[in-house]
Each structure stands twice: as structure tokens, then as C-alpha cells.
Scaffold this active site. Sequence first.
Site, mmCIF file in Angstrom:
data_model
loop_
_atom_site.group_PDB
_atom_site.id
_atom_site.type_symbol
_atom_site.label_atom_id
_atom_site.label_comp_id
_atom_site.label_asym_id
_atom_site.label_seq_id
_atom_site.Cartn_x
_atom_site.Cartn_y
_atom_site.Cartn_z
ATOM 1 N N LYS A 13 0.818 -1.220 0.000
ATOM 2 C CA LYS A 13 0.000 0.000 0.000
ATOM 3 C C LYS A 13 0.851 1.269 0.000
ATOM 4 O O LYS A 13 0.572 2.196 -0.742
ATOM 5 C CB LYS A 13 -0.932 0.043 1.222
ATOM 6 C CG LYS A 13 -1.987 -1.035 1.263
ATOM 7 C CD LYS A 13 -3.010 -0.777 2.360
ATOM 8 C CE LYS A 13 -2.425 -0.717 3.763
ATOM 9 N NZ LYS A 13 -1.749 -1.973 4.180
ATOM 10 N N ARG A 127 11.311 -6.595 4.644
ATOM 11 C CA ARG A 127 11.298 -5.170 4.988
ATOM 12 C C ARG A 127 11.943 -4.944 6.354
ATOM 13 O O ARG A 127 12.622 -3.946 6.584
ATOM 14 C CB ARG A 127 9.855 -4.639 4.996
ATOM 15 C CG ARG A 127 9.778 -3.150 5.279
ATOM 16 C CD ARG A 127 8.369 -2.619 5.114
ATOM 17 N NE ARG A 127 7.511 -2.953 6.228
ATOM 18 C CZ ARG A 127 6.213 -2.672 6.278
ATOM 19 N NH1 ARG A 127 5.619 -2.089 5.256
ATOM 20 N NH2 ARG A 127 5.496 -2.993 7.329
ATOM 21 N N ARG A 133 11.813 -1.784 11.085
ATOM 22 C CA ARG A 133 10.601 -1.344 11.787
ATOM 23 C C ARG A 133 10.348 -2.221 12.995
ATOM 24 O O ARG A 133 10.416 -3.445 12.914
ATOM 25 C CB ARG A 133 9.401 -1.415 10.835
ATOM 26 C CG ARG A 133 9.030 -0.069 10.271
ATOM 27 C CD ARG A 133 7.901 -0.178 9.286
ATOM 28 N NE ARG A 133 6.641 -0.627 9.889
ATOM 29 C CZ ARG A 133 5.468 -0.485 9.293
ATOM 30 N NH1 ARG A 133 5.398 0.084 8.104
ATOM 31 N NH2 ARG A 133 4.367 -0.914 9.868
ATOM 32 N N ARG A 144 -0.499 -8.888 13.405
ATOM 33 C CA ARG A 144 -1.074 -7.799 12.590
ATOM 34 C C ARG A 144 -1.962 -8.357 11.482
ATOM 35 O O ARG A 144 -2.998 -7.780 11.155
ATOM 36 C CB ARG A 144 0.039 -6.933 11.994
ATOM 37 C CG ARG A 144 0.620 -5.962 13.032
ATOM 38 C CD ARG A 144 1.998 -5.455 12.639
ATOM 39 N NE ARG A 144 1.993 -4.708 11.409
ATOM 40 C CZ ARG A 144 3.033 -4.639 10.564
ATOM 41 N NH1 ARG A 144 4.145 -5.277 10.841
ATOM 42 N NH2 ARG A 144 2.941 -3.940 9.486
#
Length: 187
Positions: A13, A127, A133, A144
Site C-alpha cells: 500500500k 522489509r 521497523r 497484525r
Amino acid sequence: MRIILIGPPGAGKGTQAARLQEALHIPAISTGDIFRANVKGETELGKLAKRYMDAGEYVPDEVTNKMVADRLGQDDAKNGFLLDGYPRTAAQVDELDKMLAAADVALDAVVELTADTDEVVGRLLARAQIQGRSDDTEDVIRHRLDVYAAETQPLTTIYADRGLLKQVDGLGEIDEVTDRLLKALQA
Ligand code: AMP
């Protein structure tokens, strides 16, 4: 255009929102990015949000809704926007409806970027290596995805019932996916 981009974590996204922002000349507004900027800046909002984000939970609706109302009230969002990562709960849908009604505007489309679970887990783990992150650890990623399935996936039915939903396959080359998104929005 007023657009919502919806899809599981790792569907791409953020990457696609940045491209649509360029192509459509509308600001891409990512609630995740706004929260992360607040965490980095160590604001009160950031301190509150961090606890939820690190656990893979949603930040409470009241907090998130207020933040979005403030952002949509800014000048650059007056003529259109692309929301990335909001709404994520049925209560947020209601709240967004109120914000739009108060401004006498309406959504043009809700685009669901689809991707299968194994693919998104792989992407998120990759990622994690690159961006570091704090919510990209395997346990938190799985949580999640569960939260997404329980809280956010059902929103696609709400928007489908309103005739606004378009589904786009998020797998493939980045350019290819952008083309699919633009075609879906033009249709
Ligand atoms: P994202 O960058 O969209 O994956 O968002 C990262 C995290 O920010 C999420 O896991 C949530 O903790 C929080 N967050 C982002 N958008 C929302 C939202 N609309 N409602 C609640 N929490 C959110």
C-alpha cells in the site's frame, strides 16, 4: 478524487500510495506514517501510539479519528486525497462518513490491494531487514495479519455494498501493480 487504499500489511500500500499521489496529484495520507513520525518526534501522540504499534494492535479509534480529521482539514486535502491505512475498523468508517458529510464531499473509490498471506509475511520479513521497523518481527507480523482479518477485511464488504470497491492484485512488479490500480480507478 477521494480514494481509500485498503489491504493487508505487506500488500504494498505505501509504495503504491506514493505512486498514485504522483499520478493523480492528490496527497497520500498514511496514518501509519503519521504515527511513525510522531513516535520519532517523541510527541505525546507518538508515545501513546508506540505501545499499540509495537504490539501489532490498532491505536484506539478516538485517537486515530481525531488525527485524520485534523489532517483532512488541511488545505492540500480539500480537493482530493488518497487514504492509506484508514479506515481500519467499522467505527472508523462511520467517523470518516461523518467527516466527509460535514465537508459535503464523497468517496470515489475504495481499492483493495490483495496479496496472499505467505507472500506478505515474506515481504514484511524482508522489509524488517531493510527498514528495521519495530513492528516487523515475525510474531508481531502474524498478529497484525490476524487483526487485519478480524477488524479490517470486513470493511471491504461495507464498501462493496455501496458499489465503491475495486479489487486489484497486489502481486507482481511495482510498475505493473501501479498500472492495474490506475486502470481500476479509471474504469
Ligand atoms: P501501517 O503503516 O499502515 O502498517 O500502520 C502501522 C501501525 O500503525 C498499525 O499496525 C497500527 O498500530 C497503527 N495504525 C495505522 N493506521 C491505523 C488506523 N487507521 N487505526 C488504528 N491504528 C492504526
